[in-house]
Each structure stands twice: as structure tokens, then as C-alpha cells.
Write a protein that holds these residues in place. Sequence first.
Motif, mmCIF file in Angstrom:
data_model
loop_
_atom_site.group_PDB
_atom_site.id
_atom_site.type_symbol
_atom_site.label_atom_id
_atom_site.label_comp_id
_atom_site.label_asym_id
_atom_site.label_seq_id
_atom_site.Cartn_x
_atom_site.Cartn_y
_atom_site.Cartn_z
ATOM 1 N N ILE A 27 2.874 20.205 12.491
ATOM 2 C CA ILE A 27 3.895 21.060 11.887
ATOM 3 C C ILE A 27 3.308 22.435 11.567
ATOM 4 O O ILE A 27 3.953 23.468 11.752
ATOM 5 N N SER A 28 2.066 22.448 11.108
ATOM 6 C CA SER A 28 1.440 23.734 10.777
ATOM 7 C C SER A 28 1.200 24.591 12.007
ATOM 8 O O SER A 28 0.925 25.792 11.883
ATOM 9 N N SER B 150 -4.811 29.431 0.026
ATOM 10 C CA SER B 150 -4.681 29.005 -1.368
ATOM 11 C C SER B 150 -3.274 28.577 -1.750
ATOM 12 O O SER B 150 -3.071 28.061 -2.850
ATOM 13 N N GLN B 151 -2.296 28.778 -0.857
ATOM 14 C CA GLN B 151 -0.942 28.451 -1.284
ATOM 15 C C GLN B 151 -0.168 27.574 -0.310
ATOM 16 O O GLN B 151 0.603 26.702 -0.737
ATOM 17 N N ASP B 152 -0.343 27.744 1.001
ATOM 18 C CA ASP B 152 0.541 27.060 1.956
ATOM 19 C C ASP B 152 0.451 25.541 1.864
ATOM 20 O O ASP B 152 1.435 24.840 2.088
ATOM 21 N N SER B 153 -0.731 25.019 1.558
ATOM 22 C CA SER B 153 -0.909 23.568 1.510
ATOM 23 C C SER B 153 -0.984 23.030 0.083
ATOM 24 O O SER B 153 -1.299 21.856 -0.124
ATOM 25 N N TYR B 154 -0.684 23.874 -0.902
ATOM 26 C CA TYR B 154 -0.845 23.439 -2.302
ATOM 27 C C TYR B 154 0.172 22.370 -2.683
ATOM 28 O O TYR B 154 -0.156 21.423 -3.405
ATOM 29 N N SER C 127 -5.246 29.548 9.616
ATOM 30 C CA SER C 127 -5.734 29.151 8.290
ATOM 31 C C SER C 127 -5.086 27.861 7.790
ATOM 32 O O SER C 127 -5.786 26.915 7.402
ATOM 33 N N THR C 128 -3.760 27.802 7.794
ATOM 34 C CA THR C 128 -3.078 26.606 7.285
ATOM 35 C C THR C 128 -3.365 25.401 8.154
ATOM 36 O O THR C 128 -3.606 24.290 7.658
ATOM 37 N N GLN C 129 -3.355 25.622 9.466
ATOM 38 C CA GLN C 129 -3.627 24.520 10.395
ATOM 39 C C GLN C 129 -5.051 24.000 10.196
ATOM 40 O O GLN C 129 -5.297 22.792 10.216
ATOM 41 N N LEU C 130 -5.997 24.917 9.997
ATOM 42 C CA LEU C 130 -7.387 24.525 9.788
ATOM 43 C C LEU C 130 -7.561 23.756 8.472
ATOM 44 O O LEU C 130 -8.266 22.749 8.414
ATOM 45 N N ILE C 131 -6.900 24.246 7.408
ATOM 46 C CA ILE C 131 -6.952 23.548 6.123
ATOM 47 C C ILE C 131 -6.410 22.134 6.267
ATOM 48 O O ILE C 131 -7.001 21.155 5.782
ATOM 49 N N ASN C 132 -5.258 22.006 6.947
ATOM 50 C CA ASN C 132 -4.662 20.676 7.123
ATOM 51 C C ASN C 132 -5.539 19.774 7.982
ATOM 52 O O ASN C 132 -5.709 18.578 7.685
ATOM 53 N N TYR C 133 -6.117 20.335 9.037
ATOM 54 C CA TYR C 133 -6.951 19.524 9.927
ATOM 55 C C TYR C 133 -8.185 18.997 9.197
ATOM 56 O O TYR C 133 -8.508 17.806 9.262
ATOM 57 N N LEU C 134 -8.893 19.877 8.504
ATOM 58 C CA LEU C 134 -10.099 19.455 7.779
ATOM 59 C C LEU C 134 -9.761 18.470 6.662
ATOM 60 O O LEU C 134 -10.503 17.515 6.415
ATOM 61 N N VAL D 217 -7.936 9.438 -0.624
ATOM 62 C CA VAL D 217 -6.900 10.398 -0.247
ATOM 63 C C VAL D 217 -7.512 11.502 0.612
ATOM 64 O O VAL D 217 -8.732 11.714 0.623
ATOM 65 N N GLN D 218 -6.674 12.200 1.327
ATOM 66 C CA GLN D 218 -7.121 13.318 2.163
ATOM 67 C C GLN D 218 -7.667 14.436 1.278
ATOM 68 O O GLN D 218 -7.134 14.728 0.210
ATOM 69 N N ALA D 219 -8.732 15.084 1.741
ATOM 70 C CA ALA D 219 -9.541 15.975 0.889
ATOM 71 C C ALA D 219 -8.986 17.397 0.815
ATOM 72 O O ALA D 219 -9.695 18.379 1.082
ATOM 73 N N TYR D 220 -7.727 17.523 0.429
ATOM 74 C CA TYR D 220 -7.135 18.864 0.328
ATOM 75 C C TYR D 220 -7.815 19.703 -0.751
ATOM 76 O O TYR D 220 -8.048 20.902 -0.566
ATOM 77 N N GLY D 221 -8.124 19.107 -1.889
ATOM 78 C CA GLY D 221 -8.716 19.861 -2.990
ATOM 79 C C GLY D 221 -10.041 20.519 -2.652
ATOM 80 O O GLY D 221 -10.185 21.739 -2.758
#
Length: 514
Positions: free
Chosen positions: A90-91, A281-285, A403-410, A424-428
Amino acid sequence: MSSVKTSVRDLFRWRQRQVEVDEHGFEHVTYVNPPKPANPIKLLRSISMLGWGAYLVGFFCWTADAYDFHALSIQSVKLSKHFATSKTEISTAITLTLLLRSVGAAIFGVFSDYFGRKYPLAINMWILGALQVGSIYAPDWHTFLAIRALFGLGMGGVYGAAASMALETIPAEARGLMSGIFQQGYSFGYVLAACSFLGVGGAVETWTTMFWIGAALSFAAGFARLVFPESQQFIDARKDKKGSGTSDFMANFWIMLKKEWKVCVYAIVLMSWFNWFSHSSQDSYTTFMLVGKKLSNPASSRASILMKTGACVGGTIIGYTSQWLGRRRAMILSCFFCCCLIPAWILPTSESGLEAGGFMLQFFVQGAWGVVPVYLSEVSPPAFRAIFVGLTYQLGNAISSPSTQLINYLSENNYITNHLGERVQAYGPVMGIATAIIAIGLALTAAVGPEKRGALFEKGAAATVAGAGEQEVQTKEEEKLAAARGADHVTSQAESDEDGKKEGGATMTYTTTR
């Protein structure tokens, strides 16, 4: 462009470097004591009714643009279920939108500097509304992705024209405050999207309702721009000025690019950092709170709303302080405080803790952003303000598009144990580390850049006027002279008289007073 050494030294100099552009397009460099903070009420009252009208229409267009973007990013969980694909996939739609915004910025930026601010921006907003409706009726994921790519073209043209329209009618001393407020049209658009997200509920099929709201806002913004008159500054810039339209526009553009390519490259790099800063800092918060902290849909929506409320407050306050603190100092200090607040942003486990941390972090993230509209307008070549501001901003968006895609992938491929003992997935951690690196990079880039606080850019000639591309005449020798002596007033003027023309050169005159 100021040398790196001079730029860094100016950050620690009590007297601030100020550059004004006069009606002939010549730059006047001044080192002055920082002005006392002005009464914000007095600054607001200094704006004319026409200025307020232009500002509010530009703000409305920018807010509608932001809502349209966030209507997708804030609903990544819903859309992943609707299209039966991953959140990372989606990202991809966000990445394509960001990537193609630079193309739209170039197209509509040229139109805005050539034809004026009115009709290009109105048409731009209507295109956004139509593509928002098209997204709703996309029959499958690949069609949706194609429409969002086209959507990026339309989004790219809004910022430069809206910012130019909003700020060129504002008195110079009020631009820091009004720049901060204008930039928060982006955050306000996010708040509206989060409120809509909360209102429509968590059912998957409700994602279309948010897109309908976005389409309505875009169409309304286009009509608002249509009924408002053309920019008086653009009309005055063309009045009684000789030029041959297209040929002069192209000639001026290449002259400007040859003279100012360093400033263009610097602005693109700076805006790349800025866009990484906000998107990371915001798209995946919201996803972070749902997946990592296990908050409910209403709780995560409320936290998102308060987070971006902090952004609106921070952008306004720090934009205002940049008027006396300096543009680059305001950016750098915001980055510093942002790094200090990262633990408070990602470690809390309660809704109230996440709301407080999100509010404080976005206060400084968007606080730095609050300086951007006026800063880009001041360092831009006056005749090409719309395309420079819009294109550098959107090229930065293009570079930061993954950026958002990379944050979500990692995050989706790394796991941590949360406060409930669940894997849980390591978003933080991913968001925290990325934000710290980006904030440091942004601060270092801003430290070596130019500053032209107080530039009267609205006095420059239009891009279709002969000689408009030769307005930037600042020299390295003059900058060295001003920096070395700490001069109270240093000016430069290029004078070309009959003798000068015969000799085939221009005479450079320096005036220095202490």
C-alpha cells in the motif's frame, strides 16, 4: 550563495545577515542586530484585507492538498484489507505519489510564473478532485496505483503556487509568523483526515468516504481560487515592462539556472532532508500505535489528532521566532529538541503518553517546517519564485519518496516484544532511529546554507520581462567584505551605462557604512 565558512560563522554571530531585493532586483546585504520580537497581534493587523484573502485561499488549497495525501496514508490498514495486499505494498502508492510530485511542480510552476497564480492553481485543484474520485472507482489494486501516480502530478503543482500567492501580499516583517501558519496547512489537512478517520469508523468499506470528502475540498478550493483576483504583485511586475513573453521567459530561466545552480542544488538537498523528516515521523505513526502499542482505532485516531495539533502549534510559534532568531537557527534548534524527545515519542504505552510524546515531537518537526515557505521564498530567484519553491520542495519529496515504504518494510521484517509481552513489528525502534539520523542530517545541511531574511522578493520583475534572470548580483567579494568587517550596511549594485556597454562589461559599485 554564501560560502560554507561564512554561513557557519553567521550562526554564531550576534549580528544577523539580512538581504533585501529592491525593485530593480539588486541584492542589498546588511548585518544588523536581531530585531526585538514583534507583537504578533500587531503583525496580524498589518495585513490588508486583500492580503488576508490571498493568504486564506492559498492556505485552503494547501490544506486540501494535504488532506488528499493523508486520506491514503492514514488508511493503510483499511486499504491493505480492501485490496488484499500488505501495508508495504500500500505504501507503494505513497511512494509513487511523492515521486511524481516533482514533475507536477515543474509543469504547474512554469504555468504559474508565466500565466499568473490564478488559473493554473484553480485547474490544478480540480484535477486533484477528479483523481480523488477516480481512486474511489478503481476496480483493482493496479488501477488504483496508476491513478495515485497521476494524482502525484496534480499534487506537485499546489505548494509553489499556493505559497507564492499567500506570502507575496504579506508585509516582510510578518512573513515569519505567517509562513509558520501557512506551512501548517499540511498538518491541518492531516488533522482533518484524522478527524474524518475517527468519524467514519474502522469498517474497511468506509475508506471511500474519506476520499469523497477530499474530492469535495479540492473542488471547493479550486472555485475559491477562481473567484479571487490575480496576484497584484504579478500584474505589477509585468506592467510597463518590456519583454517578448516566451522567448524572454526561457532566456531568463537559463540565465537564472546558470547563476543560481548552487542554491538550487542546496535547496533540493535541504528539502530532501525535510521530507524524510516529516514522512518518517508521521506517515506510519497511526500504524505504529495500532500494531505496536495495540491501541484501538478511536484511541489511535485521537492520538494522531493531538500529534498534528502539536505540529500546528509548533509551526506557528517557531515560524514566528525565526523572524528575530534567524531562519536557519530556528531549523537547527528544532532538530536538536526533536532528537531529545524521541524516547518520549516511542516509549510510552498508554494513549495519553503517546499523545503527549507525539504532540511534543511534532511541535519541533513541524516547527522546523514552519520556516520553510518563507525561507525558500527568500533564497529563490524572485522572477521564478513559484517554480523554484514548488520544484525544490517536490524534488525533495521525490528523493524521500521511499521513506514510508522503507519504514514499513524494515518494521514488518523486524520484531520486538512490546509492553504486553507480545511479539510485534518493530515500528517504534525503526522510526526512532530514522528520525534521529534525519534530524542530524537536516541540521548540518541548514548550517552551511544561505540566509536572506527580510528579502523583499515581491519587488522582482516577472519572468517574462527582459533581463529578469539577471537579478541575482551578489558577489563572493562582497560577502567576504561584509563578513570580515561585520558591517552594519553593505550594498552592491550593477550599473551598466553607455560607456559600460561600449566596453562590453558592467561596473560594480560597493558602498560600505559602519
